[in-house]
Design a protein around this motif. Structure first.
Motif: not given
Lengths: 189, 212
Positions: A156-171
């Protein structure tokens, strides 16, 4: 002497007879009382049986009614879940996690097709950053809003504009070699 | 002497009479006790049976009440679930007729928005037209076209009357006949008559993927 013996004998017999009579009379009265008590208990317990039977019948009727309502609701829920690529519905989060868990495809196009064939509305999602993009599958759940998953990993990914993609992943994390700060998220339904 | 004998005989008769009466009473009471005993035993048996019946009923009652509790919890859960599901939006889509697709594009204002490489590029055009179409119940696909240069995004419909895919460039609403190996803008696009696009080796269609 003979007379005295006779008199004593008569007295003994009389005492014996009286004793027997007295004992048997007491026994009879005791039994009569016991019988009365048992009859009283029987009367009470018959009353309790009638009341309990009545209450049980009411409870059984109530249970059947609740069961009927439950089955009706389950039918309605199943109707809500029915769909195809021309009749889509927004899923619950549990529907999504079940779908993701059961789906073996890693190709986003195929995963979207399979979801839509089941009537589940979903989006092709582009998560854009300066040096590239990630493609996710997105669902607008009725209970948790938009949720996103990677088709390859099912994370599951919690994308937020301005945040790094790798920091948005649950896994299990993976490490980006380039700047993967999210610049925009495109949901294409 | 005779008088004493008479008294003795009368006394004996009285005592005998009393003894006979006592024995008879004892016999009667014994019979009654025996009958009472049988009745009491019978009542005991009946009482035990009734106790068992009552215990069974109470057991059934407890089970039924547990069932009610469990089923009520399930019912509440399904009520909540049903409410959640019914609160969600349902989408009924159809594949449009060719002219229905053209009319939709004509009325859709997305192509009038200015292009910006960063904030509103081909993907944004395709996204907006696709989402607008689906809001109107028209089933629309998002198409990624891999060119020899950059990647491009357009939209497509499955035409219900032509029984084939029809592609459109959302930036100008022109129809596109996608062909691998051809120049996307110069060869594949069908602009209004008198209009043409210049060729560019970076615009060759390598392949395309349709996402519904």
């Amino acid at each position: 002497m003979k007379k005295a013996v006779m008199v004593i004998g008569i007295i003994v017999i009389l005492v014996f007879v009286f004793s027997c009579y007295y004992y048997l009379d007491n026994t009879y009265l005791g039994l009569k009382k016991e019988k009365q008590n048992i009859e009283n208990d029987l009367f009470t317990i018959k009353d309790q049986i009638v009341n309990t039977s009545s209450y049980l019948n009411l409870s059984i009727a109530q249970s059947e009614q609740i069961n009927t309502n439950l089955q009706e609701n389950i039918s309605k829920i199943n109707l809500q879940k029915i769909g195809n690529k021309y009749s889509l519905h927004e899923p619950l989060f549990t529907d999504v996690t079940q779908f993701i868990a059961n789906d073996k495809s890693i190709d986003i196009g195929l995963e979207i097709d399979i979801a839509k064939d089941k009537g589940i509305q979903c989006a092709y999602v582009e998560v854009l950053f300066r040096s590239g993009e990630y493609v996710l599958i997105g669902f607008n759940t009725t209970d948790r809003g938009m949720v996103y998953f990677e088709p390859e990993t099912d994370y599951q990914v919690f994308p937020i504009i301005g945040k790094k993609y790798v920091d948005c992943i649950e896994g299990d994390p993976y490490y980006s070699t380039s700047d993967d700060t999210i610049t925009s998220i495109l949901d294409i339904w | 002497m005779i008088r004493n004998k008479k008294i003795a005989i009368i006394g004996i008769i009285i005592i005998l009479g009393f003894l006979i009466a006592s024995v008879y009473s004892i016999y009667t009471i014994s019979e009654s006790i025996s009958i009472l005993n049988k009745e009491t035993k019978s009542l005991h048996t009946e009482l035990n049976e009734k106790h068992q019946i009552l215990d069974n009923l109470n057991s059934q009652l407890i089970n039924t009440q547990n069932d009610i509790r469990q089923t009520s919890e399930n019912l509440n859960r399904t009520i909540n679930e049903l409410q959640l599901r019914q609160s969600g939006t349902r989408y009924t889509l159809h594949d449009p007729l060719y002219w229905e697709a053209r009319n939709f594009l004509y009325s859709d204002p997305t192509n009038k928005k200015p292009y910006d490489d960063v904030t509103f590029n081909c993907a944004n055009y395709a996204q907006e037209v696709n989402n607008n179409a689906e809001k109107k119940g028209i089933r629309c696909a998002f198409v990624i076209v891999n060119l020899s240069g950059p990647v491009h995004a357009i939209i497509a419909f499955y035409s219900d009357d032509r029984k084939s895919m029809i592609y459109f460039e959302p930036q100008n609403d022109y129809e596109v006949k996608l062909q691998v190996g051809k120049d996307y803008w110069a060869d594949c696009m069908i602009p209004p008559s008198g209009y043409y696009y210049e060729r560019d080796p970076m615009n060759i269609v390598m392949d395309f993927t349709i996402y519904w």
